[in-house]
Write a protein that holds these residues in place. Structure first.
Motif, mmCIF file in Angstrom:
data_model
loop_
_atom_site.group_PDB
_atom_site.id
_atom_site.type_symbol
_atom_site.label_atom_id
_atom_site.label_comp_id
_atom_site.label_asym_id
_atom_site.label_seq_id
_atom_site.Cartn_x
_atom_site.Cartn_y
_atom_site.Cartn_z
ATOM 1 N N ALA A 13 -2.245 8.737 -12.206
ATOM 2 C CA ALA A 13 -0.887 9.537 -11.059
ATOM 3 C C ALA A 13 0.527 8.616 -11.335
ATOM 4 O O ALA A 13 1.667 9.342 -11.303
ATOM 5 N N VAL A 14 0.586 7.711 -11.829
ATOM 6 C CA VAL A 14 1.288 6.150 -12.395
ATOM 7 C C VAL A 14 2.552 6.726 -13.693
ATOM 8 O O VAL A 14 3.593 6.153 -13.745
ATOM 9 N N ALA A 15 1.415 7.547 -14.945
ATOM 10 C CA ALA A 15 2.904 7.620 -16.174
ATOM 11 C C ALA A 15 3.648 8.303 -15.413
ATOM 12 O O ALA A 15 4.556 8.584 -15.960
ATOM 13 N N HIS A 16 3.698 9.095 -14.502
ATOM 14 C CA HIS A 16 4.445 10.333 -13.803
ATOM 15 C C HIS A 16 6.090 9.194 -13.582
ATOM 16 O O HIS A 16 7.200 10.229 -13.582
ATOM 17 N N ALA A 24 3.567 -2.361 -10.295
ATOM 18 C CA ALA A 24 2.709 -1.218 -11.031
ATOM 19 C C ALA A 24 1.442 -1.280 -10.267
ATOM 20 O O ALA A 24 0.564 -0.562 -9.819
ATOM 21 N N VAL A 25 1.316 -2.926 -10.233
ATOM 22 C CA VAL A 25 -0.705 -2.163 -10.051
ATOM 23 C C VAL A 25 -0.165 -2.211 -8.686
ATOM 24 O O VAL A 25 -1.672 -1.560 -8.117
ATOM 25 N N ALA A 26 0.332 -2.581 -7.734
ATOM 26 C CA ALA A 26 0.254 -1.774 -6.487
ATOM 27 C C ALA A 26 -0.149 -0.328 -6.110
ATOM 28 O O ALA A 26 -0.614 0.450 -5.847
ATOM 29 N N LEU A 27 0.674 0.101 -7.227
ATOM 30 C CA LEU A 27 1.001 1.506 -7.255
ATOM 31 C C LEU A 27 -0.234 2.503 -7.212
ATOM 32 O O LEU A 27 -0.645 2.769 -7.478
ATOM 33 N N TYR A 28 -0.632 1.774 -8.768
ATOM 34 C CA TYR A 28 -2.171 1.927 -9.489
ATOM 35 C C TYR A 28 -3.280 1.879 -8.329
ATOM 36 O O TYR A 28 -4.076 3.045 -8.716
ATOM 37 N N VAL A 29 -3.400 0.822 -7.816
ATOM 38 C CA VAL A 29 -4.055 0.734 -6.789
ATOM 39 C C VAL A 29 -4.694 1.328 -5.240
ATOM 40 O O VAL A 29 -5.655 1.768 -5.382
ATOM 41 N N GLY A 30 -3.331 1.366 -5.127
ATOM 42 C CA GLY A 30 -2.741 3.135 -3.920
ATOM 43 C C GLY A 30 -3.577 4.113 -4.926
ATOM 44 O O GLY A 30 -4.022 5.258 -4.195
ATOM 45 N N ALA A 31 -3.254 4.369 -5.995
ATOM 46 C CA ALA A 31 -3.333 5.725 -6.142
ATOM 47 C C ALA A 31 -5.325 6.091 -6.569
ATOM 48 O O ALA A 31 -5.732 6.780 -6.459
ATOM 49 N N VAL A 32 -5.453 4.649 -7.172
ATOM 50 C CA VAL A 32 -7.152 4.971 -7.921
ATOM 51 C C VAL A 32 -8.115 4.570 -6.484
ATOM 52 O O VAL A 32 -8.707 5.208 -6.181
ATOM 53 N N LEU A 33 -7.829 3.579 -6.297
ATOM 54 C CA LEU A 33 -8.662 2.989 -4.678
ATOM 55 C C LEU A 33 -8.030 3.644 -3.494
ATOM 56 O O LEU A 33 -7.757 3.304 -2.364
ATOM 57 N N GLY A 34 -8.207 4.528 -3.407
ATOM 58 C CA GLY A 34 -7.718 5.776 -2.384
ATOM 59 C C GLY A 34 -8.738 6.189 -1.625
ATOM 60 O O GLY A 34 -10.314 5.666 -1.596
ATOM 61 N N ALA A 35 -8.659 7.067 -0.825
ATOM 62 C CA ALA A 35 -9.827 7.290 -0.184
ATOM 63 C C ALA A 35 -11.334 7.775 -0.299
ATOM 64 O O ALA A 35 -12.128 7.700 0.315
ATOM 65 N N GLY A 36 -11.339 7.940 -1.879
ATOM 66 C CA GLY A 36 -12.770 8.128 -2.372
ATOM 67 C C GLY A 36 -14.058 7.130 -2.120
ATOM 68 O O GLY A 36 -14.446 7.001 -1.697
ATOM 69 N N VAL A 37 -12.745 5.912 -1.545
ATOM 70 C CA VAL A 37 -14.115 4.770 -1.548
ATOM 71 C C VAL A 37 -14.331 4.658 -0.105
ATOM 72 O O VAL A 37 -15.016 4.315 0.418
ATOM 73 N N LEU A 38 -13.465 5.673 0.643
ATOM 74 C CA LEU A 38 -14.015 5.422 2.273
ATOM 75 C C LEU A 38 -14.990 6.528 2.290
ATOM 76 O O LEU A 38 -16.455 6.563 2.941
ATOM 77 N N VAL A 39 -15.143 8.004 1.486
ATOM 78 C CA VAL A 39 -16.122 8.900 2.167
ATOM 79 C C VAL A 39 -16.811 9.191 0.843
ATOM 80 O O VAL A 39 -17.764 9.873 1.104
#
Length: 423
Positions: free
Chosen positions: A202-205, A13-28
């Motif tokens: 996202a993880v809610a689904h 769950a943590v991995a999915l959350y981090v993948g969903a939230v800490l996403g491409a936004g942190v790059l651009v």
């Protein structure tokens, strides 16, 4: 076929959350928002951090109480009826699908820079990232929590290293003319940052596929909130403090430039690897999430019925292919029109904003006690920022019209046949 259960634990769950939230936004987005608001973009990041906590806790509470693939659509249906639920589902489905153009393309920018090729090649690289995520989702949702956590941990350590090593290069001059575009620049940056924080829902689904949703959902949410806020704040400060922004081309690769400056050697390859891992992880997580929403909308009569079916391995194959197809179509349109992420991101961001308004209003109606306070807080903060998204107001209006026309047409063609959403 019922959804598979017992496949997601706390670590996954943590991995999915981090993948969903800490996403491409942190790059651009650190570079993009700094160009929009100057050093005052840090205020926008802090505001979104403030908003992110109650949002995260509200979605966690709703997912724990109503663990269904419909997520936001399920909450809106229970709170306000099937029409509101269907529209909310469409808003997020479209946002999440178009997001699979933005996320892979962000990774494509970094890889293209590392290879020394023209930025137009970013679209082909993005297509490869998208294809890999689609293929992974078609295989199934049985993710290895240990591998996912290792990848998330590696990304976190690299971003922390970029932040810490950039500190000697931070200058006071970088913070002069703190708010060159005034309050409106800060507010507009905050609107764009909705996309960076679009992941709590996202993880809610996937809540119906948790081994113990009541135990793990809230714990995973709190852990991810801490990780994401620290990393987002740190990397945005590094970008502003080193003045690594100012034009579209630089904004797109700002984190890579910060890595190179801070570590003292060419970090474009390392940044490209980081971008690829983040983009692939985010795309994979969102395809999993949005395809489940597509399954629920197909099940309830708001999307074509093939989307409301699962394969033998529990995967909504039509949903995965549809989300991937929309993302691919966006890449083709972007390439043909020479549109970058900065031209596209406002569309899903505006739809996510409306989704949050509906979701938090549903939380106020459905939840009690502390979780209801979280929902009310997030609703007020979302309402404050909503007027600054007026430039994109036609986007949710158009989506709502298409959704209602589809529902009306389907109801007429299936007259006399009750649909799940109406029962």
């Amino acid at each position: 076929m019922p959804p598979p259960r017992g496949t997601i634990g706390y670590g996954q769950a943590v991995a999915l959350y981090v993948g969903a939230v800490l996403g491409a936004g942190v790059l651009v987005l650190p570079g993009q928002t700094a160009s929009m608001a100057g050093p005052a973009s840090l205020v926008a990041w802090l505001f979104m951090g403030l908003l992110g906590l109650p949002l995260a806790m509200t979605f966690a509470a709703l997912a724990t109480r109503y663990p269904d693939a419909g997520g936001i659509a399920t909450y809106a249906t229970r709170a306000f009826g099937p029409t509101a639920g269907g529209l909310a589902g469409w808003f997020y489905f479209v946002a999440g699908s178009i997001g699979q153009t933005v996320v892979p393309l962000t990774g494509g920018y970094y890889v293209a820079t590392a290879l020394g090729t023209d930025q137009s090649s970013a679209y082909l690289i993005a297509a490869v990232i998208l294809a890999l995520a689609v293929a992974a989702n078609l295989v199934g949702m049985r993710l290895s929590g240990r591998v996912q956590l290792a990848l998330a941990g590696g990304v976190a350590l690299l971003l922390l290293a970029a932040t810490v090593t950039a500190l000697p290069h931070v200058t006071a001059d970088a913070f002069t003319s703190f708010a060159p575009h005034g309050v409106s620049g800060i507010a507009q940056a905050a609107v764009v940052l909705f996309f960076a924080f679009a992941g709590w829902e996202a993880v809610a689904h996937l809540a119906g596929e948790f081994r113990d949703v009541r135990r793990d959902m809230t714990r995973a949410t709190v852990t991810t909130v801490v990780v994401v806020l620290v990393l987002y704040a740190g990397i945005s400060f590094a970008v502003v403090g080193t003045a690594t922004y100012g034009n579209a081309a630089l904004d797109r690769i700002a984190v890579g430039e910060v890595l190179g400056t801070g570590l003292g050697f060419s970090a474009t390859v390392a940044a490209a690897v980081l971008a690829t891992v983040i983009s692939l992880g985010t795309t994979n997580a969102f395809i999993a999430s949005v395809s489940r929403l597509g399954y629920a909308l197909g099940r309830d009569g708001w999307l074509p019925s093939p989307l409301g079916r699962r394969g033998a391995n529990g995967v909504p194959v039509a949903g995965v292919l549809t989300v991937g197809g929309i993302g691919a179509a966006g890449l083709l349109v972007g390439f043909a029109g020479d549109w970058g992420t900065e031209d596209i991101v406002g569309i899903p961001a505006s739809l996510v904003l409306v989704t949050y308004l509906v979701g938090m209003a549903a939380g106020v109606r459905l939840l009690t006690g502390k979780t209801r306070v979280h929902a009310m807080t997030a609703l007020v903060l979302t309402i404050v920022i909503a007027p600054f998204a007026a430039a994109y107001i036609l986007v949710p209006v158009l989506v709502a019209v298409v959704a209602l026309l589809y529902r009306w047409t389907r109801t007429r063609t299936r007259a006399g046949t009750p649909m799940a959403g109406d029962r």
